[in-house]
Design a protein around this motif. Structure first.
Motif, PDB file in Angstrom:
ATOM      1  N   CYS A 143       0.831  -1.208   0.000  1.00  0.00           N
ATOM      2  CA  CYS A 143       0.000   0.000   0.000  1.00  0.00           C
ATOM      3  C   CYS A 143       0.863   1.255   0.000  1.00  0.00           C
ATOM      4  CB  CYS A 143      -0.915   0.000   1.222  1.00  0.00           C
ATOM      5  SG  CYS A 143      -2.176  -1.294   1.197  1.00  0.00           S
ATOM      6  N   ILE A 144       1.968   1.228   0.751  1.00  0.00           N
ATOM      7  CA  ILE A 144       2.868   2.380   0.779  1.00  0.00           C
ATOM      8  C   ILE A 144       3.443   2.622  -0.613  1.00  0.00           C
ATOM      9  CG2 ILE A 144       5.088   3.220   1.637  1.00  0.00           C
ATOM     10  CD1 ILE A 144       4.447   1.881   4.306  1.00  0.00           C
ATOM     11  N   GLU A 145       3.869   1.537  -1.279  1.00  0.00           N
ATOM     12  CA  GLU A 145       4.442   1.687  -2.620  1.00  0.00           C
ATOM     13  C   GLU A 145       3.418   2.269  -3.591  1.00  0.00           C
ATOM     14  OE1 GLU A 145       7.214  -0.671  -5.819  1.00  0.00           O
ATOM     15  OE2 GLU A 145       7.110  -1.252  -3.725  1.00  0.00           O
ATOM     16  N   SER A 146       2.185   1.808  -3.504  1.00  0.00           N
ATOM     17  CA  SER A 146       1.147   2.352  -4.374  1.00  0.00           C
ATOM     18  C   SER A 146       0.935   3.837  -4.092  1.00  0.00           C
ATOM     19  CB  SER A 146      -0.161   1.585  -4.169  1.00  0.00           C
ATOM     20  OG  SER A 146      -1.175   2.079  -5.009  1.00  0.00           O
ATOM     21  N   GLY A 147       0.946   4.208  -2.817  1.00  0.00           N
ATOM     22  CA  GLY A 147       0.774   5.611  -2.460  1.00  0.00           C
ATOM     23  C   GLY A 147       1.918   6.488  -2.949  1.00  0.00           C
ATOM     24  N   ILE A 148       3.140   5.964  -2.891  1.00  0.00           N
ATOM     25  CA  ILE A 148       4.300   6.721  -3.387  1.00  0.00           C
ATOM     26  C   ILE A 148       4.207   6.894  -4.897  1.00  0.00           C
ATOM     27  CG2 ILE A 148       6.808   6.700  -3.656  1.00  0.00           C
ATOM     28  CD1 ILE A 148       6.938   5.200  -0.971  1.00  0.00           C
ATOM     29  N   LEU A 149       3.785   5.853  -5.605  1.00  0.00           N
ATOM     30  CA  LEU A 149       3.618   5.971  -7.057  1.00  0.00           C
ATOM     31  C   LEU A 149       2.561   7.019  -7.401  1.00  0.00           C
ATOM     32  CD1 LEU A 149       3.778   2.210  -8.140  1.00  0.00           C
ATOM     33  CD2 LEU A 149       5.560   3.942  -8.354  1.00  0.00           C
ATOM     34  N   LEU A 150       1.503   7.079  -6.602  1.00  0.00           N
ATOM     35  CA  LEU A 150       0.488   8.115  -6.796  1.00  0.00           C
ATOM     36  C   LEU A 150       1.092   9.502  -6.583  1.00  0.00           C
ATOM     37  CD1 LEU A 150      -2.393   9.237  -7.089  1.00  0.00           C
ATOM     38  CD2 LEU A 150      -2.763   8.678  -4.667  1.00  0.00           C
ATOM     39  N   ALA A 151       1.876   9.660  -5.519  1.00  0.00           N
ATOM     40  CA  ALA A 151       2.499  10.953  -5.236  1.00  0.00           C
ATOM     41  C   ALA A 151       3.469  11.350  -6.346  1.00  0.00           C
ATOM     42  CB  ALA A 151       3.232  10.890  -3.890  1.00  0.00           C
ATOM     43  N   MET A 152       4.193  10.378  -6.896  1.00  0.00           N
ATOM     44  CA  MET A 152       5.129  10.666  -7.994  1.00  0.00           C
ATOM     45  C   MET A 152       4.378  11.128  -9.237  1.00  0.00           C
ATOM     46  SD  MET A 152       7.705   7.432  -7.440  1.00  0.00           S
ATOM     47  CE  MET A 152       8.957   7.854  -8.624  1.00  0.00           C
ATOM     48  N   ALA A 153       3.222  10.531  -9.497  1.00  0.00           N
ATOM     49  CA  ALA A 153       2.422  10.950 -10.657  1.00  0.00           C
ATOM     50  C   ALA A 153       1.913  12.376 -10.472  1.00  0.00           C
ATOM     51  CB  ALA A 153       1.247   9.990 -10.851  1.00  0.00           C
ATOM     52  N   LEU A 154       1.457  12.708  -9.263  1.00  0.00           N
ATOM     53  CA  LEU A 154       0.987  14.062  -9.003  1.00  0.00           C
ATOM     54  C   LEU A 154       2.139  15.068  -9.092  1.00  0.00           C
ATOM     55  CD1 LEU A 154      -1.478  13.375  -6.037  1.00  0.00           C
ATOM     56  CD2 LEU A 154      -2.034  13.797  -8.441  1.00  0.00           C
ATOM     57  N   ASP A 155       3.312  14.667  -8.636  1.00  0.00           N
ATOM     58  CA  ASP A 155       4.498  15.536  -8.744  1.00  0.00           C
ATOM     59  C   ASP A 155       4.802  15.840 -10.208  1.00  0.00           C
ATOM     60  OD1 ASP A 155       7.172  16.702  -7.922  1.00  0.00           O
ATOM     61  OD2 ASP A 155       7.858  14.977  -9.086  1.00  0.00           O
ATOM     62  N   ARG A 156       4.778  14.809 -11.068  1.00  0.00           N
ATOM     63  CA  ARG A 156       5.033  15.037 -12.497  1.00  0.00           C
ATOM     64  C   ARG A 156       3.909  15.881 -13.121  1.00  0.00           C
ATOM     65  NH1 ARG A 156       9.343  15.907 -13.535  1.00  0.00           N
ATOM     66  NH2 ARG A 156       9.262  16.294 -11.294  1.00  0.00           N
ATOM     67  N   TYR A 157       2.689  15.686 -12.648  1.00  0.00           N
ATOM     68  CA  TYR A 157       1.562  16.475 -13.170  1.00  0.00           C
ATOM     69  C   TYR A 157       1.773  17.964 -12.921  1.00  0.00           C
ATOM     70  CZ  TYR A 157      -3.062  18.642 -13.175  1.00  0.00           C
ATOM     71  OH  TYR A 157      -4.110  19.488 -13.400  1.00  0.00           O
ATOM     72  N   VAL A 158       2.126  18.309 -11.683  1.00  0.00           N
ATOM     73  CA  VAL A 158       2.339  19.722 -11.350  1.00  0.00           C
ATOM     74  C   VAL A 158       3.575  20.252 -12.059  1.00  0.00           C
ATOM     75  CG1 VAL A 158       2.780  21.357  -9.480  1.00  0.00           C
ATOM     76  CG2 VAL A 158       1.188  19.467  -9.125  1.00  0.00           C
ATOM     77  N   ALA A 159       4.657  19.450 -12.122  1.00  0.00           N
ATOM     78  CA  ALA A 159       5.907  19.905 -12.735  1.00  0.00           C
ATOM     79  C   ALA A 159       5.731  20.223 -14.217  1.00  0.00           C
ATOM     80  CB  ALA A 159       6.985  18.843 -12.559  1.00  0.00           C
ATOM     81  N   ILE A 160       4.851  19.491 -14.899  1.00  0.00           N
ATOM     82  CA  ILE A 160       4.671  19.681 -16.346  1.00  0.00           C
ATOM     83  C   ILE A 160       3.502  20.605 -16.660  1.00  0.00           C
ATOM     84  CG2 ILE A 160       4.077  18.481 -18.497  1.00  0.00           C
ATOM     85  CD1 ILE A 160       5.692  16.085 -17.441  1.00  0.00           C
ATOM     86  N   CYS A 161       2.420  20.452 -15.925  1.00  0.00           N
ATOM     87  CA  CYS A 161       1.215  21.232 -16.237  1.00  0.00           C
ATOM     88  C   CYS A 161       1.187  22.597 -15.555  1.00  0.00           C
ATOM     89  CB  CYS A 161      -0.029  20.439 -15.850  1.00  0.00           C
ATOM     90  SG  CYS A 161      -0.184  18.863 -16.723  1.00  0.00           S
TER      91      CYS A 161
ATOM     92  N   PRO B 229       4.349  24.335 -14.040  1.00  0.00           N
ATOM     93  CA  PRO B 229       5.756  24.349 -13.579  1.00  0.00           C
ATOM     94  C   PRO B 229       6.113  25.529 -12.686  1.00  0.00           C
ATOM     95  CG  PRO B 229       5.597  24.927 -15.910  1.00  0.00           C
ATOM     96  CD  PRO B 229       4.253  24.459 -15.493  1.00  0.00           C
ATOM     97  N   LEU B 230       5.471  26.670 -12.867  1.00  0.00           N
ATOM     98  CA  LEU B 230       5.817  27.848 -12.069  1.00  0.00           C
ATOM     99  C   LEU B 230       5.429  27.689 -10.602  1.00  0.00           C
ATOM    100  CD1 LEU B 230       4.834  30.723 -14.558  1.00  0.00           C
ATOM    101  CD2 LEU B 230       7.099  29.720 -14.121  1.00  0.00           C
TER     102      LEU B 230
ATOM    103  N   ILE C  52       4.324  24.411  -4.356  1.00  0.00           N
ATOM    104  CA  ILE C  52       3.412  23.360  -3.886  1.00  0.00           C
ATOM    105  C   ILE C  52       4.172  22.216  -3.234  1.00  0.00           C
ATOM    106  CG2 ILE C  52       1.721  21.629  -4.616  1.00  0.00           C
ATOM    107  CD1 ILE C  52       0.869  23.569  -6.828  1.00  0.00           C
ATOM    108  N   PHE C  53       5.166  21.663  -3.934  1.00  0.00           N
ATOM    109  CA  PHE C  53       5.875  20.485  -3.430  1.00  0.00           C
ATOM    110  C   PHE C  53       7.090  20.909  -2.604  1.00  0.00           C
ATOM    111  CE2 PHE C  53       3.252  18.255  -6.443  1.00  0.00           C
ATOM    112  CZ  PHE C  53       3.102  16.997  -5.879  1.00  0.00           C
ATOM    113  N   THR C  54       6.798  21.408  -1.413  1.00  0.00           N
ATOM    114  CA  THR C  54       7.849  21.771  -0.466  1.00  0.00           C
ATOM    115  C   THR C  54       8.290  20.527   0.309  1.00  0.00           C
ATOM    116  OG1 THR C  54       6.230  22.242   1.265  1.00  0.00           O
ATOM    117  CG2 THR C  54       6.855  24.061  -0.210  1.00  0.00           C
ATOM    118  N   HIS C  55       9.402  20.644   1.025  1.00  0.00           N
ATOM    119  CA  HIS C  55       9.881  19.518   1.832  1.00  0.00           C
ATOM    120  C   HIS C  55       8.885  19.177   2.935  1.00  0.00           C
ATOM    121  CE1 HIS C  55      14.283  18.973   0.602  1.00  0.00           C
ATOM    122  NE2 HIS C  55      13.714  19.752  -0.297  1.00  0.00           N
TER     123      HIS C  55
END
Length: 316
Positions: free
Chosen positions: A111-129, A131-132, A137-140
């Motif tokens: 479940c943790i791995e699935s959640g991390i993959l979801l977070a990675m997809a959202l990170d790429r979504y914000v970074a590409i769609c 970017p500014l 948004i994705f702070t530490h």
């Protein structure tokens, strides 16, 4: 253990068969499994060291990758040592409570791995769609909160599986588990009591967590692809798409293997048992093996760091 009317009341020890039907060749099967495990440990540990030591990699994408690597190490370690004990040293017995603990760890890390993959997809979504706003948004702090939330979600959804087994199932037809690790349904099917609630909750948890994650990931990547194909310059499109290819490969290997194993184990009644078990084992071993390889090949920053450590050059 007390036997009553042909059943065993609250067994203290279970016996793991390994791979039913392939007992005579389990020793040899253990060799590639061990090689996969060692490679996964080495690859993910190297990934963690590189990300920790290289300050330029202290970005959300790579920190999520570090979380994924740590989860892969933990997930494969949950099953391999005991599995090799069965295959090589004929040590099939496991305490019932230890079996439940192993089951909880496996499902929690899945479940943790699935959640991390979801977070990675959202990170790429914000970074590409957008970017500014990505750095805003994705702070530490948000990454820490995501890590805690993903872990708590996994712990909370996995715990009822153990509670339902421990509190509801008291009598068992046998203590022999036809599996190489303590898989939820493999243990539940041993019970001499009504197991419908256990089965329903297992399906519910799987579909709620994995189903939700997959839907959000697919929607994120649909939006990413639309944005990428609308970029004016071809070079920009290629660069944006290249940052996503490694993620897509990891998503596919995790979810396709997972669903294939899940459905064959529950609905593939005409498939030989050893196929079920091998698929389940590969589902837990292949992603930890391939993830660092995929990211090492597709991510230039990681490739460059690996080349410096081992003093070789990648072909251009």
């Amino acid at each position: 253990m007390l036997k009553l009317n042909g059943t065993v009341f609250m067994p203290s020890v279970l016996t793991l068969v390994g791979i039913p039907g392939l007992e005579s060749v389990q020793f040899w099967i253990g060799i590639p499994f061990c090689a996969m495990y060692i490679t996964a440990l080495f690859g993910n540990s190297l990934l963690l060291v590189i990300i920790k030591s290289e300050r330029s990699l202290h970005e959300p994408m790579y920190l999520f990758l570090a979380m994924l690597g740590a989860t892969d190490i933990a997930l494969s370690t949950c099953i391999l040592p005991k599995m090799l004990g069965i295959f090589w040293f004929h040590l099939p017995d496991i305490y019932f409570d230890a079996c439940l603990f192993q089951m909880w760890l496996i499902h929690t890390f899945q479940c943790i791995e699935s959640g991390i993959l979801l977070a990675m997809a959202l990170d790429r979504y914000v970074a590409i769609c957008d970017p500014l706003r990505h750095a805003i948004i994705f702070t530490h702090q948000l990454l820490t909160q995501i890590g805690v939330a993903v872990t708590l979600r996994a712990v909370i959804f996995s715990a009822p599986c153990l509670i339902l087994i421990k509190c509801r199932l008291k009598h068992y037809w046998t203590t022999v588990v036809s599996h190489s690790y303590c898989e939820h349904m493999a243990v539940v099917k041993l019970a001499a009591e009504d197991i419908r609630i256990n089965k329903i909750y297992g399906l519910f948890a799987a579909f709620i967590i994995l189903g939700f994650d997959i839907i959000v990931i697919i929607l994120s990547y649909i939006r990413i692809f639309v944005t990428v194909f609308n970029l004016p310059q071809r070079e920009s499109r290629l660069k944006a798409f290249n940052t996503c290819t490694a993620h897509i490969c990891v998503f596919l290997e995790f979810y396709l293997l997972g669903f294939f194993s899940f459905f064959t184990h529950r609905f593939g009644f005409h498939i030989p048992p050893y196929i079920h078990i091998l698929l389940s084992n590969l589902y837990l071993l292949v992603p930890p093996l391939l993830n660092p390889i995929v990211y090492g090949v597709k991510t230039k920053q990681i490739r460059d760091r690996v080349s410096k450590i081992f003093h070789f050059k990648y072909p251009s």
